[in-house]
Design an enzyme around this catalytic site. Structure first.
Site, short mmCIF file in Angstrom:
data_model
loop_
_atom_site.label_atom_id
_atom_site.label_comp_id
_atom_site.label_asym_id
_atom_site.label_seq_id
_atom_site.Cartn_x
_atom_site.Cartn_y
_atom_site.Cartn_z
N HIS A 1 -3.30 0.53 7.08
CA HIS A 1 -4.16 0.62 5.90
C HIS A 1 -5.42 -0.19 6.17
CE1 HIS A 1 -0.82 1.63 2.73
NE2 HIS A 1 -0.70 2.34 3.84
N GLU B 1 -6.96 -2.41 4.49
CA GLU B 1 -6.83 -3.84 4.19
C GLU B 1 -6.14 -4.60 5.32
OE1 GLU B 1 -5.97 -1.19 2.26
OE2 GLU B 1 -5.59 -1.87 0.22
N CYS C 1 -0.13 -4.26 1.08
CA CYS C 1 -1.45 -4.89 1.28
C CYS C 1 -1.64 -6.10 0.37
CB CYS C 1 -2.55 -3.85 1.07
SG CYS C 1 -2.54 -2.57 2.34
#
Length: 162
Positions: free
Chosen positions: A65, A67, A98
């Site tokens: 992801h 993040e 996250c």
């Protein structure tokens, strides 16, 4: 804007939107690569120290992801797993994975664009930072450039559905 406190001056609001614009650039780049269009920027002392877009397909990694990629990059840049004094800007409300990484990294402030009622875990879903077992809670400001972030995601998924 959601989460705006009286302490947010007009200069700070402009800066917040500028950093979110960079996160949205990363989201557009992710989309161009066929990824879900989510982008992230990490800022320390007014300077961008990390930026990333989703790469789950390219990396064949469900944890890639935006993040997490940006947190890893920022940690390498500052030479520490603790990102105290760092602010994270992301185009979509973070998921539980996250949010947990932000807590462990000790992110100071989280700014996000679009709310994610299905997968979000900050102001939606499990509300990770409100959990009594959460070790660190960043200040959270949602709804930054929300319309642009939401339109980008809606357009991406509409095109995939045909």
């Amino acid at each position: 804007m959601a989460g705006t406190s009286p302490a947010m001056t007009m200069d700070r609001v402009v800066t917040v939107h500028s950093f979110m614009d960079i996160a949205l650039e990363e989201a557009h780049a992710a989309q161009a690569a066929g990824e879900v269009p989510v982008g992230c920027v990490i800022v320390h002392d007014g300077a961008v120290i990390a930026r990333a877009g989703n790469r789950t397909l390219a990396d064949r990694d469900p944890t890639a992801h935006a993040e997490l990629l940006a947190i890893r990059q920022a940690a390498a840049t500052v030479g520490s797993e603790r990102l105290t004094g760092c602010d994270l800007y992301v185009s979509l409300e973070p998921c539980a994975m996250c949010a947990a990484a932000m807590s462990f990294a000790r992110i100071r402030r989280l700014y996000y664009g679009a709310t994610d009622p299905k997968g979000g875990a900050v102001d939606s879903g499990v509300r990770f930072f409100a959990s009594p077992t959460c070790h660190h809670r960043p200040e959270v400001y949602g709804g930054i450039n929300e319309t642009e972030a939401a339109d980008l995601l809606c357009g991406f998924f509409a095109a995939r559905r045909g």
